[in-house]
Write an enzyme that holds these catalytic residues in place. Structure first.
Site, short mmCIF file in Angstrom:
data_model
loop_
_atom_site.label_atom_id
_atom_site.label_comp_id
_atom_site.label_asym_id
_atom_site.label_seq_id
_atom_site.Cartn_x
_atom_site.Cartn_y
_atom_site.Cartn_z
N ASP A 139 48.40 -16.27 24.32
CA ASP A 139 49.47 -15.42 24.86
C ASP A 139 49.30 -13.94 24.52
O ASP A 139 50.26 -13.24 24.20
CB ASP A 139 50.85 -15.90 24.38
CG ASP A 139 51.25 -17.21 25.02
OD1 ASP A 139 51.00 -17.38 26.23
OD2 ASP A 139 51.79 -18.08 24.32
N LYS A 146 33.84 -8.21 29.26
CA LYS A 146 32.77 -8.21 28.25
C LYS A 146 31.73 -7.20 28.68
O LYS A 146 31.56 -6.91 29.87
CB LYS A 146 32.13 -9.59 28.12
CG LYS A 146 31.56 -9.87 26.75
CD LYS A 146 32.66 -10.10 25.73
CE LYS A 146 32.10 -10.47 24.36
NZ LYS A 146 33.18 -10.85 23.44
N THR A 234 38.82 -12.61 13.09
CA THR A 234 38.25 -13.77 13.77
C THR A 234 38.01 -14.91 12.79
O THR A 234 38.37 -16.07 13.07
CB THR A 234 36.94 -13.40 14.48
OG1 THR A 234 37.17 -12.27 15.33
CG2 THR A 234 36.45 -14.56 15.33
N ASN A 273 30.11 -11.44 10.31
CA ASN A 273 31.53 -11.18 10.12
C ASN A 273 32.38 -12.45 10.22
O ASN A 273 33.18 -12.76 9.35
CB ASN A 273 32.01 -10.15 11.15
CG ASN A 273 33.40 -9.65 10.86
OD1 ASN A 273 33.67 -9.17 9.76
ND2 ASN A 273 34.28 -9.75 11.82
#
Length: 512
Positions: A139, A146, A234, A273
Protein backbone atom coordinates in the site's frame (compact mmCIF):
# COMPACT_ATOMS: atom_id res chain seq x y z
CA UNK A 1 21.86 10.04 -28.47
CA UNK A 2 18.60 8.85 -27.02
CA UNK A 3 16.26 6.06 -27.94
CA UNK A 4 12.79 6.58 -26.50
CA UNK A 5 9.97 4.04 -26.50
CA UNK A 6 6.58 5.08 -25.20
CA UNK A 7 3.76 2.65 -25.57
CA UNK A 8 0.54 1.64 -23.90
CA UNK A 9 0.61 -1.85 -25.34
CA UNK A 10 3.00 -4.53 -24.16
CA UNK A 11 6.59 -4.38 -25.20
CA UNK A 12 6.82 -7.32 -22.79
CA UNK A 13 3.29 -8.69 -23.08
CA UNK A 14 4.21 -12.09 -24.46
CA UNK A 15 6.89 -13.96 -26.31
CA UNK A 16 4.83 -13.69 -29.50
CA UNK A 17 4.35 -9.96 -29.12
CA UNK A 18 8.02 -9.43 -28.31
CA UNK A 19 9.01 -11.28 -31.46
CA UNK A 20 7.04 -8.73 -33.46
CA UNK A 21 9.14 -5.87 -32.12
CA UNK A 22 11.92 -4.80 -34.53
CA UNK A 23 15.14 -6.64 -33.79
CA UNK A 24 17.23 -4.89 -31.15
CA UNK A 25 19.70 -7.52 -29.89
CA UNK A 26 21.39 -5.28 -27.32
CA UNK A 27 18.00 -4.30 -25.88
CA UNK A 28 16.26 -7.64 -25.67
CA UNK A 29 19.04 -10.08 -24.92
CA UNK A 30 18.64 -12.51 -22.01
CA UNK A 31 20.87 -12.39 -18.97
CA UNK A 32 23.74 -14.79 -19.51
CA UNK A 33 26.02 -14.42 -16.50
CA UNK A 34 27.27 -17.59 -14.85
CA UNK A 35 25.96 -16.32 -11.52
CA UNK A 36 22.37 -16.20 -12.79
CA UNK A 37 22.57 -19.31 -15.02
CA UNK A 38 24.35 -21.95 -12.96
CA UNK A 39 21.26 -22.97 -10.96
CA UNK A 40 18.97 -23.10 -13.99
CA UNK A 41 18.31 -25.49 -16.85
CA UNK A 42 18.33 -24.08 -20.38
CA UNK A 43 14.54 -24.32 -20.65
CA UNK A 44 13.89 -22.20 -17.56
CA UNK A 45 12.53 -18.71 -18.23
CA UNK A 46 14.49 -15.48 -18.03
CA UNK A 47 14.02 -13.19 -15.06
CA UNK A 48 11.48 -11.10 -16.99
CA UNK A 49 9.55 -14.16 -18.14
CA UNK A 50 9.53 -15.48 -14.57
CA UNK A 51 7.86 -12.29 -13.35
CA UNK A 52 5.34 -12.59 -16.19
CA UNK A 53 4.65 -16.23 -15.33
CA UNK A 54 4.04 -15.42 -11.68
CA UNK A 55 1.75 -12.57 -12.73
CA UNK A 56 -0.19 -14.80 -15.15
CA UNK A 57 -0.74 -17.49 -12.51
CA UNK A 58 -2.30 -14.93 -10.18
CA UNK A 59 -4.15 -13.11 -12.97
CA UNK A 60 -5.94 -16.30 -13.99
CA UNK A 61 -7.38 -16.57 -10.48
CA UNK A 62 -8.13 -12.87 -10.07
CA UNK A 63 -11.47 -12.54 -11.87
CA UNK A 64 -10.27 -9.25 -13.39
CA UNK A 65 -11.33 -8.35 -16.95
CA UNK A 66 -8.89 -9.42 -19.67
CA UNK A 67 -8.55 -5.87 -20.99
CA UNK A 68 -7.59 -4.54 -17.57
CA UNK A 69 -5.06 -7.33 -17.08
CA UNK A 70 -3.51 -6.63 -20.49
CA UNK A 71 -3.12 -2.96 -19.57
CA UNK A 72 -1.78 -3.81 -16.14
CA UNK A 73 0.78 -6.27 -17.52
CA UNK A 74 2.25 -3.90 -20.09
CA UNK A 75 5.19 -1.55 -19.55
CA UNK A 76 4.02 2.04 -20.04
CA UNK A 77 7.23 3.70 -21.22
CA UNK A 78 10.90 2.91 -21.73
CA UNK A 79 13.91 5.16 -22.22
CA UNK A 80 17.28 4.09 -23.59
CA UNK A 81 20.10 6.61 -23.83
CA UNK A 82 23.74 6.59 -24.89
CA UNK A 83 26.23 9.35 -24.19
CA UNK A 84 30.02 9.82 -24.39
CA UNK A 85 32.22 10.28 -21.32
CA UNK A 86 35.90 11.19 -21.40
CA UNK A 87 37.85 9.05 -18.94
CA UNK A 88 40.86 10.14 -16.89
CA UNK A 89 43.18 8.28 -19.29
CA UNK A 90 42.01 10.51 -22.13
CA UNK A 91 39.92 7.85 -23.85
CA UNK A 92 36.24 8.35 -24.66
CA UNK A 93 33.69 5.71 -23.73
CA UNK A 94 30.05 5.55 -24.81
CA UNK A 95 27.82 4.80 -21.83
CA UNK A 96 24.44 3.06 -22.12
CA UNK A 97 21.57 3.70 -19.70
CA UNK A 98 17.92 2.70 -19.28
CA UNK A 99 14.77 3.73 -17.42
CA UNK A 100 11.49 1.79 -17.55
CA UNK A 101 8.15 2.99 -16.18
CA UNK A 102 5.88 0.00 -15.83
CA UNK A 103 2.68 1.50 -14.46
CA UNK A 104 1.60 5.08 -13.86
CA UNK A 105 -1.71 4.23 -12.19
CA UNK A 106 -0.20 6.02 -9.20
CA UNK A 107 2.31 8.85 -9.40
CA UNK A 108 5.16 9.19 -9.01
CA UNK A 109 6.56 5.94 -10.29
CA UNK A 110 9.31 4.57 -8.07
CA UNK A 111 12.30 2.31 -8.52
CA UNK A 112 16.05 2.07 -8.12
CA UNK A 113 18.93 2.75 -10.49
CA UNK A 114 21.56 0.03 -10.66
CA UNK A 115 25.10 0.12 -12.05
CA UNK A 116 26.02 -3.25 -13.51
CA UNK A 117 27.50 -4.65 -16.70
CA UNK A 118 24.46 -6.93 -16.89
CA UNK A 119 21.92 -4.09 -17.08
CA UNK A 120 19.70 -4.33 -20.14
CA UNK A 121 16.21 -3.35 -21.20
CA UNK A 122 14.70 -6.70 -20.31
CA UNK A 123 16.10 -6.59 -16.80
CA UNK A 124 14.85 -3.07 -16.02
CA UNK A 125 11.41 -3.92 -17.43
CA UNK A 126 11.19 -6.99 -15.20
CA UNK A 127 12.30 -5.02 -12.15
CA UNK A 128 9.93 -2.14 -12.97
CA UNK A 129 7.04 -4.60 -13.19
CA UNK A 130 8.01 -6.11 -9.87
CA UNK A 131 8.18 -2.63 -8.33
CA UNK A 132 4.58 -1.93 -9.36
CA UNK A 133 3.35 -5.09 -7.66
CA UNK A 134 5.62 -4.52 -4.67
CA UNK A 135 4.26 -1.02 -4.02
CA UNK A 136 0.69 -2.26 -4.31
CA UNK A 137 1.24 -5.17 -1.92
CA UNK A 138 2.42 -2.84 0.88
CA UNK A 139 0.00 0.00 0.00
CA UNK A 140 2.70 2.48 -1.02
CA UNK A 141 0.96 4.87 -3.47
CA UNK A 142 3.55 4.66 -6.25
CA UNK A 143 3.70 3.08 -9.68
CA UNK A 144 6.69 0.90 -10.55
CA UNK A 145 9.86 1.91 -12.37
CA UNK A 146 13.49 0.82 -12.64
CA UNK A 147 16.65 2.08 -14.26
CA UNK A 148 20.27 1.27 -14.75
CA UNK A 149 23.57 2.12 -16.37
CA UNK A 150 25.52 -0.62 -18.11
CA UNK A 151 28.86 -0.27 -16.30
CA UNK A 152 30.90 -2.00 -13.62
CA UNK A 153 31.32 0.85 -11.09
CA UNK A 154 34.50 -0.72 -9.71
CA UNK A 155 36.31 0.07 -12.98
CA UNK A 156 35.81 3.84 -12.72
CA UNK A 157 37.21 6.57 -10.51
CA UNK A 158 34.92 8.56 -8.23
CA UNK A 159 35.23 11.54 -10.58
CA UNK A 160 34.27 9.41 -13.59
CA UNK A 161 31.30 7.91 -11.74
CA UNK A 162 30.11 11.39 -10.84
CA UNK A 163 30.28 12.54 -14.47
CA UNK A 164 28.43 9.41 -15.62
CA UNK A 165 25.75 9.83 -12.95
CA UNK A 166 25.22 13.52 -13.64
CA UNK A 167 25.09 13.03 -17.40
CA UNK A 168 22.56 10.21 -17.06
CA UNK A 169 20.47 12.42 -14.76
CA UNK A 170 20.60 15.20 -17.35
CA UNK A 171 19.20 12.74 -19.92
CA UNK A 172 16.42 11.79 -17.49
CA UNK A 173 15.62 15.47 -16.95
CA UNK A 174 15.47 16.22 -20.66
CA UNK A 175 13.18 13.25 -21.35
CA UNK A 176 10.94 13.94 -18.29
CA UNK A 177 11.91 10.65 -16.65
CA UNK A 178 12.67 12.21 -13.25
CA UNK A 179 10.71 14.60 -11.02
CA UNK A 180 9.22 14.62 -7.50
CA UNK A 181 5.73 14.04 -8.91
CA UNK A 182 6.58 11.92 -11.93
CA UNK A 183 9.48 9.50 -11.49
CA UNK A 184 11.55 9.15 -8.31
CA UNK A 185 14.67 6.91 -8.48
CA UNK A 186 16.47 5.29 -5.53
CA UNK A 187 19.65 3.25 -4.89
CA UNK A 188 20.01 -0.30 -6.18
CA UNK A 189 22.87 -2.67 -7.01
CA UNK A 190 26.10 -0.69 -7.42
CA UNK A 191 24.67 2.64 -6.22
CA UNK A 192 24.11 4.31 -2.86
CA UNK A 193 23.61 7.62 -1.05
CA UNK A 194 26.55 9.24 -2.87
CA UNK A 195 25.05 8.66 -6.31
CA UNK A 196 21.62 9.79 -5.08
CA UNK A 197 23.18 13.09 -3.92
CA UNK A 198 24.66 13.64 -7.38
CA UNK A 199 21.29 12.90 -8.98
CA UNK A 200 19.45 15.33 -6.70
CA UNK A 201 21.98 18.11 -7.20
CA UNK A 202 21.88 17.70 -10.98
CA UNK A 203 18.09 17.73 -11.03
CA UNK A 204 18.10 20.87 -8.88
CA UNK A 205 20.43 22.66 -11.32
CA UNK A 206 17.92 22.01 -14.13
CA UNK A 207 14.93 22.89 -11.90
CA UNK A 208 16.26 25.68 -9.72
CA UNK A 209 12.82 27.01 -8.75
CA UNK A 210 11.38 23.63 -7.70
CA UNK A 211 11.07 23.88 -3.92
CA UNK A 212 10.44 20.11 -3.77
CA UNK A 213 13.58 19.21 -5.73
CA UNK A 214 14.94 17.05 -2.88
CA UNK A 215 11.99 14.69 -3.41
CA UNK A 216 13.16 13.80 -6.95
CA UNK A 217 15.18 10.88 -5.54
CA UNK A 218 15.32 8.87 -2.31
CA UNK A 219 18.08 7.02 -0.50
CA UNK A 220 20.01 10.25 0.01
CA UNK A 221 22.39 10.95 2.92
CA UNK A 222 20.81 12.64 5.94
CA UNK A 223 22.63 15.86 5.12
CA UNK A 224 20.89 15.95 1.73
CA UNK A 225 17.35 15.28 2.95
CA UNK A 226 17.55 11.55 3.57
CA UNK A 227 15.59 9.81 6.31
CA UNK A 228 16.96 7.89 9.27
CA UNK A 229 16.45 4.16 8.87
CA UNK A 230 16.59 4.07 5.06
CA UNK A 231 19.93 2.25 4.85
CA UNK A 232 18.77 -0.79 6.82
CA UNK A 233 15.14 -0.66 5.63
CA UNK A 234 15.14 -3.55 3.14
CA UNK A 235 16.97 -5.94 5.46
CA UNK A 236 14.76 -4.90 8.37
CA UNK A 237 11.68 -5.49 6.23
CA UNK A 238 12.92 -9.02 5.43
CA UNK A 239 13.31 -9.69 9.16
CA UNK A 240 9.84 -8.32 9.98
CA UNK A 241 8.27 -10.35 7.18
CA UNK A 242 9.86 -13.67 8.15
CA UNK A 243 9.05 -13.02 11.82
CA UNK A 244 5.38 -12.49 10.98
CA UNK A 245 5.02 -15.61 8.85
CA UNK A 246 6.78 -17.75 11.46
CA UNK A 247 4.16 -16.62 13.97
CA UNK A 248 1.30 -18.05 11.88
CA UNK A 249 0.06 -21.47 13.12
CA UNK A 250 -0.37 -22.82 9.58
CA UNK A 251 3.30 -22.07 8.80
CA UNK A 252 4.42 -23.67 12.07
CA UNK A 253 2.36 -26.76 11.29
CA UNK A 254 3.77 -27.01 7.77
CA UNK A 255 7.42 -26.50 8.77
CA UNK A 256 7.56 -27.88 12.30
CA UNK A 257 9.13 -24.66 13.54
CA UNK A 258 8.24 -23.20 16.93
CA UNK A 259 7.47 -19.73 15.58
CA UNK A 260 10.18 -18.10 17.66
CA UNK A 261 13.05 -16.37 15.87
CA UNK A 262 15.33 -17.33 18.77
CA UNK A 263 14.80 -21.03 17.96
CA UNK A 264 15.68 -20.68 14.27
CA UNK A 265 18.90 -21.23 12.34
CA UNK A 266 19.41 -18.80 9.46
CA UNK A 267 21.56 -18.71 6.32
CA UNK A 268 21.86 -15.57 4.20
CA UNK A 269 23.19 -15.47 0.64
CA UNK A 270 24.64 -12.02 0.04
CA UNK A 271 26.40 -9.71 2.50
CA UNK A 272 25.63 -6.39 0.89
CA UNK A 273 23.16 -3.94 2.30
CA UNK A 274 20.16 -6.30 2.33
CA UNK A 275 22.01 -9.42 3.40
CA UNK A 276 24.03 -7.77 6.17
CA UNK A 277 21.08 -6.03 7.81
CA UNK A 278 18.87 -9.12 7.46
CA UNK A 279 21.51 -11.19 9.24
CA UNK A 280 22.04 -8.45 11.83
CA UNK A 281 18.36 -8.18 12.80
CA UNK A 282 17.89 -11.95 12.93
CA UNK A 283 20.94 -12.26 15.17
CA UNK A 284 19.78 -9.38 17.38
CA UNK A 285 16.51 -11.25 17.96
CA UNK A 286 18.34 -14.39 19.07
CA UNK A 287 18.47 -16.40 15.85
CA UNK A 288 21.60 -18.42 15.14
CA UNK A 289 23.01 -17.20 11.82
CA UNK A 290 25.10 -20.16 10.67
CA UNK A 291 26.04 -19.21 7.11
CA UNK A 292 26.73 -16.20 4.92
CA UNK A 293 27.42 -16.36 1.18
CA UNK A 294 29.32 -13.86 -0.94
CA UNK A 295 30.81 -13.70 -4.43
CA UNK A 296 34.32 -14.66 -3.34
CA UNK A 297 33.33 -17.42 -0.94
CA UNK A 298 30.80 -18.47 1.70
CA UNK A 299 31.34 -19.10 5.39
CA UNK A 300 29.48 -21.77 7.37
CA UNK A 301 29.60 -22.49 11.09
CA UNK A 302 26.80 -24.53 12.75
CA UNK A 303 27.76 -22.96 16.09
CA UNK A 304 26.74 -19.54 14.79
CA UNK A 305 28.54 -16.48 13.44
CA UNK A 306 29.24 -13.12 15.08
CA UNK A 307 27.63 -10.93 12.41
CA UNK A 308 29.12 -7.62 13.52
CA UNK A 309 32.64 -9.05 13.78
CA UNK A 310 32.26 -10.81 10.43
CA UNK A 311 31.02 -7.65 8.75
CA UNK A 312 33.94 -5.63 10.09
CA UNK A 313 36.38 -8.32 8.92
CA UNK A 314 34.76 -8.49 5.48
CA UNK A 315 34.91 -4.69 5.09
CA UNK A 316 38.63 -4.74 5.88
CA UNK A 317 39.69 -7.90 4.02
CA UNK A 318 37.16 -8.19 1.21
CA UNK A 319 36.75 -11.93 1.96
CA UNK A 320 35.52 -14.23 4.71
CA UNK A 321 38.59 -16.45 4.50
CA UNK A 322 40.66 -16.38 7.65
CA UNK A 323 37.86 -15.06 9.86
CA UNK A 324 37.55 -18.26 11.89
CA UNK A 325 39.63 -21.41 12.26
CA UNK A 326 36.57 -23.54 12.99
CA UNK A 327 34.33 -22.31 10.16
CA UNK A 328 33.94 -24.06 6.81
CA UNK A 329 34.66 -22.03 3.66
CA UNK A 330 32.89 -22.74 0.37
CA UNK A 331 33.83 -21.37 -3.04
CA UNK A 332 31.34 -18.82 -4.36
CA UNK A 333 27.92 -18.06 -2.92
CA UNK A 334 25.76 -20.84 -4.41
CA UNK A 335 26.85 -23.78 -2.23
CA UNK A 336 25.72 -22.09 0.98
CA UNK A 337 22.11 -22.27 -0.28
CA UNK A 338 22.23 -26.06 0.04
CA UNK A 339 23.24 -26.19 3.71
CA UNK A 340 20.71 -27.35 6.27
CA UNK A 341 18.89 -24.52 8.08
CA UNK A 342 15.44 -23.40 9.17
CA UNK A 343 15.34 -20.08 7.29
CA UNK A 344 17.17 -19.31 4.06
CA UNK A 345 17.43 -15.71 2.83
CA UNK A 346 18.65 -15.42 -0.80
CA UNK A 347 19.63 -11.73 -0.79
CA UNK A 348 22.03 -11.57 -3.73
CA UNK A 349 20.96 -12.07 -7.37
CA UNK A 350 18.00 -13.38 -9.35
CA UNK A 351 17.72 -17.03 -10.46
CA UNK A 352 19.78 -18.55 -7.64
CA UNK A 353 17.45 -21.50 -7.00
CA UNK A 354 16.40 -23.38 -10.13
CA UNK A 355 15.95 -26.88 -11.44
CA UNK A 356 19.66 -27.66 -11.06
CA UNK A 357 19.85 -27.18 -7.30
CA UNK A 358 16.27 -27.08 -5.99
CA UNK A 359 16.35 -30.71 -4.85
CA UNK A 360 19.31 -29.90 -2.61
CA UNK A 361 17.63 -26.95 -0.85
CA UNK A 362 16.95 -28.09 2.72
CA UNK A 363 15.61 -24.89 4.33
CA UNK A 364 12.09 -25.04 5.73
CA UNK A 365 11.39 -21.37 4.92
CA UNK A 366 12.85 -19.40 2.00
CA UNK A 367 12.47 -15.62 2.39
CA UNK A 368 13.35 -13.85 -0.85
CA UNK A 369 15.51 -10.86 0.08
CA UNK A 370 16.66 -10.44 -3.54
CA UNK A 371 14.45 -9.90 -6.57
CA UNK A 372 13.56 -13.13 -8.36
CA UNK A 373 15.97 -15.57 -6.66
CA UNK A 374 13.65 -18.58 -7.20
CA UNK A 375 12.53 -19.67 -10.67
CA UNK A 376 8.89 -20.74 -11.28
CA UNK A 377 9.80 -24.42 -11.62
CA UNK A 378 11.86 -24.34 -8.43
CA UNK A 379 9.06 -22.51 -6.64
CA UNK A 380 6.59 -25.26 -7.53
CA UNK A 381 9.01 -27.96 -6.37
CA UNK A 382 9.65 -26.25 -3.04
CA UNK A 383 5.95 -25.72 -2.36
CA UNK A 384 5.13 -29.33 -3.34
CA UNK A 385 7.68 -30.57 -0.81
CA UNK A 386 6.11 -28.52 1.98
CA UNK A 387 8.76 -25.82 2.08
CA UNK A 388 7.40 -22.29 2.49
CA UNK A 389 8.46 -19.61 -0.02
CA UNK A 390 7.96 -16.00 1.08
CA UNK A 391 7.92 -13.89 -2.10
CA UNK A 392 10.24 -11.04 -3.05
CA UNK A 393 7.48 -8.52 -3.82
CA UNK A 394 6.52 -8.67 -0.14
CA UNK A 395 9.73 -9.61 1.66
CA UNK A 396 12.00 -6.90 0.23
CA UNK A 397 9.40 -4.12 0.12
CA UNK A 398 10.97 -2.44 3.17
CA UNK A 399 13.20 -0.32 0.96
CA UNK A 400 10.40 1.27 -1.06
CA UNK A 401 8.28 1.68 2.09
CA UNK A 402 10.93 3.79 3.80
CA UNK A 403 11.67 5.56 0.50
CA UNK A 404 8.02 6.59 0.64
CA UNK A 405 8.62 8.02 4.11
CA UNK A 406 11.66 9.93 2.82
CA UNK A 407 9.63 11.31 -0.10
CA UNK A 408 6.94 12.48 2.33
CA UNK A 409 9.57 14.11 4.52
CA UNK A 410 11.02 15.99 1.54
CA UNK A 411 7.59 17.24 0.46
CA UNK A 412 6.62 18.32 3.98
CA UNK A 413 10.03 19.97 4.58
CA UNK A 414 10.10 18.89 8.23
CA UNK A 415 11.86 16.06 10.08
CA UNK A 416 9.59 13.36 11.49
CA UNK A 417 9.12 13.93 15.22
CA UNK A 418 10.21 17.55 15.20
CA UNK A 419 6.72 18.95 15.85
CA UNK A 420 5.55 16.54 18.55
CA UNK A 421 8.54 14.88 20.31
CA UNK A 422 8.73 17.27 23.27
CA UNK A 423 4.96 17.51 23.60
CA UNK A 424 4.74 13.71 23.81
CA UNK A 425 7.48 13.68 26.45
CA UNK A 426 5.76 16.33 28.56
CA UNK A 427 2.45 14.41 28.47
CA UNK A 428 4.17 11.17 29.46
CA UNK A 429 6.03 12.92 32.25
CA UNK A 430 2.77 14.23 33.73
CA UNK A 431 1.20 10.78 33.47
CA UNK A 432 4.03 9.00 35.23
CA UNK A 433 4.23 11.67 37.92
CA UNK A 434 0.64 10.75 38.78
CA UNK A 435 1.53 7.03 38.71
CA UNK A 436 4.45 7.63 41.07
CA UNK A 437 2.26 9.53 43.50
CA UNK A 438 -0.36 6.78 43.61
CA UNK A 439 2.12 3.91 43.67
CA UNK A 440 4.31 5.49 46.32
CA UNK A 441 7.42 4.61 44.33
CA UNK A 442 9.77 6.92 42.47
CA UNK A 443 11.15 5.72 39.15
CA UNK A 444 14.91 5.64 38.70
CA UNK A 445 16.40 8.11 36.23
CA UNK A 446 17.07 5.32 33.72
CA UNK A 447 13.47 4.07 33.98
CA UNK A 448 12.13 7.58 33.61
CA UNK A 449 14.18 8.26 30.46
CA UNK A 450 13.16 4.95 28.89
CA UNK A 451 9.46 5.53 29.48
CA UNK A 452 9.22 9.26 28.88
CA UNK A 453 11.47 9.40 25.80
CA UNK A 454 9.60 10.81 22.80
CA UNK A 455 9.83 9.20 19.38
CA UNK A 456 12.75 10.26 17.18
CA UNK A 457 12.67 10.04 13.38
CA UNK A 458 14.27 6.58 13.34
CA UNK A 459 11.73 5.31 15.91
CA UNK A 460 8.85 6.52 13.73
CA UNK A 461 10.37 5.05 10.57
CA UNK A 462 10.90 1.66 12.22
CA UNK A 463 7.36 1.77 13.61
CA UNK A 464 5.87 2.68 10.24
CA UNK A 465 7.81 -0.06 8.47
CA UNK A 466 6.87 -2.68 11.05
CA UNK A 467 3.19 -1.80 10.86
CA UNK A 468 3.30 -1.84 7.05
CA UNK A 469 4.91 -5.29 6.93
CA UNK A 470 2.53 -6.73 9.55
CA UNK A 471 -0.50 -5.53 7.60
CA UNK A 472 0.84 -6.72 4.22
CA UNK A 473 1.79 -10.15 5.58
CA UNK A 474 -1.64 -10.58 7.16
CA UNK A 475 -3.38 -9.59 3.90
CA UNK A 476 -1.24 -12.10 2.01
CA UNK A 477 -2.00 -14.79 4.57
CA UNK A 478 -5.75 -14.20 4.35
CA UNK A 479 -5.80 -14.27 0.54
CA UNK A 480 -3.73 -17.46 0.50
CA UNK A 481 -6.26 -19.13 2.80
CA UNK A 482 -9.32 -17.82 0.96
CA UNK A 483 -8.05 -18.75 -2.51
CA UNK A 484 -6.14 -21.88 -1.43
CA UNK A 485 -2.94 -20.65 -3.12
CA UNK A 486 0.66 -20.21 -2.06
CA UNK A 487 1.90 -16.94 -0.57
CA UNK A 488 3.50 -15.71 -3.80
CA UNK A 489 0.30 -16.10 -5.78
CA UNK A 490 -1.63 -14.48 -2.92
CA UNK A 491 0.69 -11.46 -2.89
CA UNK A 492 0.35 -11.04 -6.67
CA UNK A 493 -3.42 -11.42 -6.38
CA UNK A 494 -3.60 -8.63 -3.81
CA UNK A 495 -1.44 -6.39 -5.98
CA UNK A 496 -3.49 -7.08 -9.11
CA UNK A 497 -6.78 -6.40 -7.31
CA UNK A 498 -5.54 -3.06 -5.93
CA UNK A 499 -4.08 -1.83 -9.22
CA UNK A 500 -7.11 -2.99 -11.23
CA UNK A 501 -9.39 -1.07 -8.86
CA UNK A 502 -7.49 2.13 -9.72
CA UNK A 503 -7.55 1.49 -13.46
CA UNK A 504 -11.22 0.53 -13.64
CA UNK A 505 -12.27 3.24 -11.19
CA UNK A 506 -10.63 5.92 -13.32
CA UNK A 507 -12.29 4.68 -16.51
CA UNK A 508 -8.93 4.31 -18.35
CA UNK A 509 -9.12 7.38 -20.59
CA UNK A 510 -9.57 6.69 -24.34
CA UNK A 511 -9.58 2.90 -23.86
CA UNK A 512 -13.17 2.59 -25.11
Amino acid sequence: MAFLLKHSRPLVASAARRSAVPAMPTLLRNLTTAATQSACESDEPSFLKSVEDYFDTAANASGIKAGTLSHLRAVDAVLRVTFPIELSNGKTEVIEGYRAQHSRHRLPVKGGIRYSEEVDLQEVEALASLMTYKCAVVDVPFGGAKGGIKIDPRKYTVEELERITRRFTMELCQKKFISPGGDVPAPDVGTGPREMSWIMDTYRQFNSSDVNAAACVTGKPLSQGGVRGRTEATGLGVYYGVREFLSYPEVQKKTGLSGKISDATVIVQGFGNVGYYSAKFFANDGAKVIGIGERDCSIYDPKGLDIEALHKYYQEKGTFRGFSETAEYLDGSAAILEKDCDVLIPAALERQIGKVNVDRIKAKVIGEGANGPVTPAAHKTLEARGQVVLPDLLMNAGGVTVSYFEWLKNLSHVRFGRMNKKWDESMRLKLFSLVEENAGRTLTEAERKAIVHGAEEADLVYSGLEDTMIQACEETRQTAAQKNVDFRTAAYLNAIQKIAAVYEGSGMLFMH
